[in-house]
Design an enzyme around this catalytic site. Sequence first.
Site, short mmCIF file in Angstrom:
data_model
loop_
_atom_site.label_atom_id
_atom_site.label_comp_id
_atom_site.label_asym_id
_atom_site.label_seq_id
_atom_site.Cartn_x
_atom_site.Cartn_y
_atom_site.Cartn_z
N ASP A 388 0.88 -1.19 0.01
CA ASP A 388 -0.07 0.12 -0.01
C ASP A 388 0.84 1.24 -0.04
O ASP A 388 2.05 1.24 0.32
CB ASP A 388 -0.98 -0.12 1.06
CG ASP A 388 -2.41 0.66 1.13
OD1 ASP A 388 -2.13 1.63 0.16
OD2 ASP A 388 -3.23 0.59 1.78
N GLU A 443 -14.21 1.88 0.01
CA GLU A 443 -13.35 2.54 1.07
C GLU A 443 -13.73 4.05 1.30
O GLU A 443 -13.86 4.62 2.05
CB GLU A 443 -11.80 2.49 1.22
CG GLU A 443 -11.34 0.85 1.25
CD GLU A 443 -9.89 1.08 1.48
OE1 GLU A 443 -9.46 1.47 2.72
OE2 GLU A 443 -9.09 0.69 0.58
#
Length: 621
Positions: A388, A443
């Site tokens: 990430d 998200e």
Amino acid sequence: MPLSRFGRTLLNWLLVGPLIAGLLTAPTTPADTWTVEAPAGGPVATVHLDAQGSPSVAVSRGGATVLNPSPLGVTTEQADLTTGLSLTGRSSRAVVEKYSTTAGKRLHRLSVMKETRFRFTRGDSELDLVVRAARDGVAYRYELPGAGAVLGEASAFAVPAGSTAWLARHRADYENPFIQYADVPPAEYQMPTLFGVGQNYLLLAESALNGAYTGPRLVRDQDTYRIALWDARVPYDHGLATPWRVMVTGDLATVTESTLVDDLAPGSRVADTSWIKPGKVLWSWLADGRSAQQSLKRQKEFVDYASQHRWPYVLVDAGWYDDPDTGERAWTDRTPEFTWMPELVEYGKARGVGIMAWLRFSDFDTHDKRVQRFGLLRQWGVQGVKLDFIDSEAQERLQWYDETLRDLADNHLMVNFHGSSVPKGINRTWPHVMTMEGVHGAEKSSNLTTSHLAALPYTRNQIGSMDYTPMAFQRAGRPTSDAHELALSVVFESGLANLAGSLEAYRARPEAERFLDQVPTVWDETRLLSGRPADHTVMARRSGDRWFIGAGVSGAARTLQVPVGFLPGRWLVEVTRDGAGGLVREAHVVRGSTLAVEVGAEGGFAAIACRWRPGLTTCAR
């Protein structure tokens, strides 16, 4: 491997391929204009060199203009190769490849393209323009000899005036929503992007981007969309082949089903892919947040659920390797002293569930760190990683991708890139790349609309696996109905489908559980049955002898007329849709024509189709 719908046309084209190649290398009139034609029915690329020696390319299909003449060329430290050019060589060939992938719209592919190479010179400098035309689009790239540095491109796309556009503003992690425009404002936009041009659609994308070059963005500039590069200077030492600039074109089904971005990418660099196993992933971040990632007890509960439903993986997200004393993230040589990850891996292994782990890319920024830390994960038995916060397409960061992918493959670790670029043929070259984020996904707590969701199959998800993370039924702010959310397991494609529901939300929706337990994440065939970007999608995907259908609409309730003529003979179709008290399942026996399904506002449906036989009442296995 059976040929797809254009098989017969393709065979005829291959038989006359040598003749076509001869015609393309013969003199043409006028001398400064040349065409590169795809197999019958495909687009035509027209390359032109004007009186000032500036090259351009235009694209047409069926006699209709798809792309107006658009500038070409690069500027290097040695020369301006955008003007003053002369054509000194031209050759053509057919490019035919059969290959397989580990994820995507279909696992087995056949790619057929006509390629013409134009050699341009200016003084002592050379520039090769390589143009390919396929039944579903056109692409070009530049090749430069020797060593030097690129300072910029003249490359731009002159989309015809009046075209409808579906665009997302550019940002480093590709996480802006797609918006429909009739009049596009000046700004920077990301690739891919989609245009409706008359009766055709045009998708602008890129393929084969790696650490040899740098990432692009589109700059809306008067009548064109100009390519701007991430780096102001892109050095190269042993010649350079730039990424392909890709123009997928045709009707909406042709564009949506196209694998041209993958077809143009280099072949697999992983010889043994037997360890790469796509599948559903139970992901707890949106359900329980960071606290669940720090709790071995809670993660074991997720493993138990995955085992009960035969979902192959659980992903433990950010926080699992935080120091329990300080709360700070700490990946150091002492990590094994306090982490419970090995215990969770063993717990999962005993129950047939593999474990995947979230990691911050910056903890893996050198080869030595990757060798040690990826090796440790493999030693524990972790099956894959989620890397990430990459947030860049600079040449230096793209080189990190290249090196990291080699190190991951050496350790048999699948990967899901987040805060990342978007796939540009990467799964063909590195088949352990199961999915990438690069999307305004679930998200996001704001500005998530069904019109954006109804644009994604034709834009971001068109080019490769997308980690949207659907199934967050527990989130009150989501824009979808339950049936629409369930349909995203089919509408959206991802080799690792990270499903974001809470255990309680799944258990409260047994019909959703029933469908999700059956839906796969890899496909033998994909068909767009009906759609309009930002309005609705009805997608069908085949796995073996069963078809899975997902549909979602943006806006008002309506009746969807679902074409089922592609199903030969009589079929049983089990439809899961929104009912007054929750999800309901209905069985229909169909034979050709259409199936009418009522959907509510922002609604949809999910369905399974199997061949009917007397007495058959369900497609479940």
